[in-house]
Design a protein around this motif. Structure first.
Motif, short mmCIF file in Angstrom:
data_model
loop_
_atom_site.label_atom_id
_atom_site.label_comp_id
_atom_site.label_asym_id
_atom_site.label_seq_id
_atom_site.Cartn_x
_atom_site.Cartn_y
_atom_site.Cartn_z
N VAL A 157 3.99 14.25 -2.88
CA VAL A 157 2.66 14.44 -3.44
C VAL A 157 1.91 13.11 -3.42
CG1 VAL A 157 1.36 15.34 -5.41
CG2 VAL A 157 3.69 16.19 -4.97
N ASP A 158 0.87 13.05 -2.60
CA ASP A 158 0.06 11.84 -2.49
C ASP A 158 -1.05 11.90 -3.55
OD1 ASP A 158 -1.64 9.75 -1.82
OD2 ASP A 158 -1.55 10.13 0.34
N GLU A 159 -0.93 11.02 -4.54
CA GLU A 159 -1.89 11.00 -5.65
C GLU A 159 -2.78 9.74 -5.59
OE1 GLU A 159 -0.52 13.53 -9.38
OE2 GLU A 159 0.39 11.54 -9.37
N ALA A 160 -3.21 9.38 -4.39
CA ALA A 160 -4.00 8.14 -4.25
C ALA A 160 -5.24 8.12 -5.14
CB ALA A 160 -4.41 7.95 -2.79
N TYR A 161 -5.79 9.30 -5.42
CA TYR A 161 -7.06 9.37 -6.18
C TYR A 161 -6.87 10.00 -7.56
CZ TYR A 161 -8.90 8.36 -1.58
OH TYR A 161 -9.15 7.77 -0.36
N ILE A 162 -5.65 10.04 -8.05
CA ILE A 162 -5.37 10.82 -9.27
C ILE A 162 -6.21 10.35 -10.46
CG2 ILE A 162 -3.37 9.41 -9.98
CD1 ILE A 162 -3.81 13.25 -10.27
N PHE A 195 -5.38 -6.33 -1.38
CA PHE A 195 -4.11 -7.02 -1.62
C PHE A 195 -2.89 -6.19 -1.29
CE2 PHE A 195 -4.70 -11.27 -3.33
CZ PHE A 195 -6.08 -11.33 -3.27
N ARG A 196 -3.07 -4.91 -0.97
CA ARG A 196 -2.04 -4.05 -0.44
C ARG A 196 -0.88 -3.85 -1.41
NH1 ARG A 196 -3.96 -1.41 1.10
NH2 ARG A 196 -2.55 -0.45 2.59
N ILE A 197 -1.04 -2.92 -2.30
CA ILE A 197 0.08 -2.59 -3.18
C ILE A 197 0.00 -1.14 -3.63
CG2 ILE A 197 -1.09 -3.68 -5.17
CD1 ILE A 197 1.85 -4.36 -6.15
N GLY A 205 0.84 -1.20 0.00
CA GLY A 205 0.00 0.00 0.00
C GLY A 205 0.87 1.24 0.00
N SER A 206 0.32 2.35 -0.52
CA SER A 206 1.16 3.55 -0.57
C SER A 206 1.34 4.16 0.81
CB SER A 206 0.62 4.56 -1.58
OG SER A 206 -0.62 5.09 -1.19
N VAL A 207 0.48 3.76 1.77
CA VAL A 207 0.72 4.19 3.15
C VAL A 207 2.08 3.66 3.63
CG1 VAL A 207 -0.05 3.95 5.53
CG2 VAL A 207 -1.72 4.37 3.74
N ARG A 248 1.54 6.69 -5.30
CA ARG A 248 0.34 6.20 -5.96
C ARG A 248 -0.02 4.82 -5.42
NH1 ARG A 248 0.05 7.84 -12.27
NH2 ARG A 248 0.13 10.09 -12.01
N THR A 249 -1.26 4.42 -5.69
CA THR A 249 -1.73 3.16 -5.12
C THR A 249 -2.60 2.39 -6.11
OG1 THR A 249 -2.97 2.18 -3.29
CG2 THR A 249 -3.76 4.31 -4.08
N PHE A 250 -2.64 1.08 -5.93
CA PHE A 250 -3.58 0.24 -6.67
C PHE A 250 -4.88 0.04 -5.88
CE2 PHE A 250 0.27 -1.01 -8.99
CZ PHE A 250 -0.21 -1.12 -10.28
N SER A 251 -5.01 0.70 -4.73
CA SER A 251 -6.13 0.41 -3.83
C SER A 251 -7.45 1.02 -4.26
CB SER A 251 -5.83 0.92 -2.42
OG SER A 251 -4.78 0.21 -1.83
N LYS A 252 -7.43 2.17 -4.92
CA LYS A 252 -8.68 2.90 -5.12
C LYS A 252 -9.22 2.68 -6.53
CE LYS A 252 -8.22 4.25 -0.91
NZ LYS A 252 -7.27 5.23 -0.45
N ALA A 253 -8.72 3.40 -7.51
CA ALA A 253 -9.26 3.26 -8.87
C ALA A 253 -9.10 1.83 -9.39
CB ALA A 253 -8.56 4.24 -9.81
C1 LIG Z 1 -6.37 5.28 0.39
C2 LIG Z 1 -5.29 6.29 0.46
C3 LIG Z 1 -3.95 5.94 0.27
C4 LIG Z 1 -3.51 4.57 -0.12
O1 LIG Z 1 -3.69 3.60 0.73
P1 LIG Z 1 -3.04 2.17 0.46
O2 LIG Z 1 -4.20 1.26 0.44
O3 LIG Z 1 -2.10 1.98 1.58
O4 LIG Z 1 -2.31 2.21 -0.84
C5 LIG Z 1 -2.99 6.91 0.32
N1 LIG Z 1 -3.32 8.19 0.51
C6 LIG Z 1 -4.58 8.57 0.66
C7 LIG Z 1 -4.87 10.00 0.81
C8 LIG Z 1 -5.61 7.64 0.66
O5 LIG Z 1 -6.86 8.03 0.85
#
Ligand SMILES: *Cc1c(COP(=O)(O)O)cnc(C)c1O
Length: 357
Positions: free
Chosen positions: A191-196, A231-233, A91-93, A220-225
């Motif tokens: 720059v957190d682009e989790a929702y880009i 699966f945490r990546i 996860g990007s966290v 960036r993350t595979f979690s949202k879009a």
């Molecule tokens: C959901 C989210 C993440 C990513 O979370 P992971 O599941 O750990 O990849 C990162 N930043 C923000 C602002 C989020 O809302």
């Protein structure tokens, strides 16, 4: 109570003892309740993705490829960035935590907006750095002037979230380039682009275009879009030296075999998944429009969620939605965040919201 935080005679670090653990979005309590509190993707996984995961199970006794070689190559080609700039984590966290551990420690400061992502205070405190929270503007945007003003010679990084979770607006490209130009030499811009992938504002910041400046880091993350939250990546795109430091700090084999397989299968389904993203975006815009018609002061939303600035009514509004079997995220005393879902569920949200007027 830091004074009680000992394990027998061994003290827990006071800044850790004082922290609240990350609070996930509430689970749906009843069979009819819908969880709209974690910005999860409402679409079921694609068959090709579940098939890739199932196939990967044959490799269960083996450790994963620690370098995520194939995935690194594919993401580098997709984003047109050099592979040496990429680092992957659970996860990007996790990537954020490892990035901050790599560049900061006790005595250093990390500036970030607030209200923003719940994990930021944790990620700053774990390496022992000091969080410097800068309140958002009333319309839910970052107060970039105030953030700049909060930077001192101890500031190792300014962290921005675009679009901002939970309020929704993004930072524009001009704002981001101005901010970068005004940071001291020894301060990074993360720059957190989790929702880009959900953004439609043509002015949205494009930090990947600023990577020539070694101080720019993108998460960036595979979690949202892309629908792989379970699966945490996630990954960072940074200067190669920082990418190397992040890999050093990351516990070995953090990205599992099924997670790597799922991400690869997901990249192969980009078009289908981006069509799903477009559906969520159109639903988001419909919800924002309708909520504004109902009189809610909803900020621009560029993510897969909408924000109701409920102030002192936050808990009451969240309880009202819960009575309608809709589990939303309450951030008292600021507001309520609601994940955009399927049209039917979004209609239920809008009906329940109408009941608040
Ligand atoms: C959901 C989210 C993440 C990513 O979370 P992971 O599941 O750990 O990849 C990162 N930043 C923000 C602002 C989020 O809302």
């Amino acid at each position: 109570m830091p004074s009680e935080a000992t394990v027998g005679p061994v003290p827990i670090r006071p800044e850790i003892a004082a922290l609240a653990a990350y609070r996930p979005g509430g689970a749906a309590p009843g069979p009819n309740a819908v969880k709209l509190s974690s910005n999860e993707n409402p679409f079921p996984p694609l068959p090709s993705v579940t098939a890739a995961i199932a196939e990967s199970a044959a490799r269960l006794p083996l450790y994963p490829d620690n370098a995520a070689t194939r995935l690194t190559t594919e993401v580098a080609a997709w984003l047109d960035v050099p592979a040496e700039r990429l680092s992957f984590g659970a996860g990007s966290v996790s990537v954020l935590m490892h990035l901050l551990s790599a560049i900061s420690g006790p005595g250093d400061e990390i500036v970030f907006p607030w209200r923003s992502f719940e994990a930021y205070p944790l990620a700053v405190n774990v390496p022992g750095a000091t969080p410097v929270q800068v309140p958002l503007l009333p319309d839910g945007r970052h107060d970039l002037d105030a953030m700049r003003a909060a930077v001192t010679e101890r500031t190792r990084a300014v962290l921005v979230c675009t679009p901002n979770n939970p309020t929704g607006p993004c930072i524009t490209h001009d704002e981001l380039t101005d901010l970068l130009a005004q940071l001291p030499e020894r301060t990074m811009l993360v720059v957190d682009e989790a929702y880009i992938e959900f953004t439609t504002d043509p002015e949205v910041a494009r930090p990947l275009e600023l990577l020539d400046d070694p101080r720019v880091a993108v998460l960036r993350t595979f979690s949202k879009a892309w629908g792989l939250a379970g699966f945490r990546i996630g990954y960072g795109i940074t200067h190669p030296t920082l990418a190397g430091a992040i890999r050093t700090v990351t516990p070995p084999f953090s990205v599992s075999i099924p997670a790597q397989a799922a991400a690869l299968a997901t990249l192969a389904e980009r078009e289908t998944l981006l069509a799903q993203v477009a559906e969520i975006v159109s639903e988001r815009d419909r919800m924002v429009g309708r909520l504004r018609e109902l009189g809610f002061d909803v900020p621009d939303s560029q993510g897969n969620f909408v924000w109701l600035p409920a102030a002192e009514q936050t808990d009451r509004w969240a309880a009202h939605f819960a009575e309608h079997d809709l589990i939303v995220r309450a951030y008292a005393p600021d507001g309520v965040r609601i994940t955009v879902s399927t049209p039917e569920i979004n209609d239920r949200v809008l009906d329940a919201a109408a009941g608040l007027r």
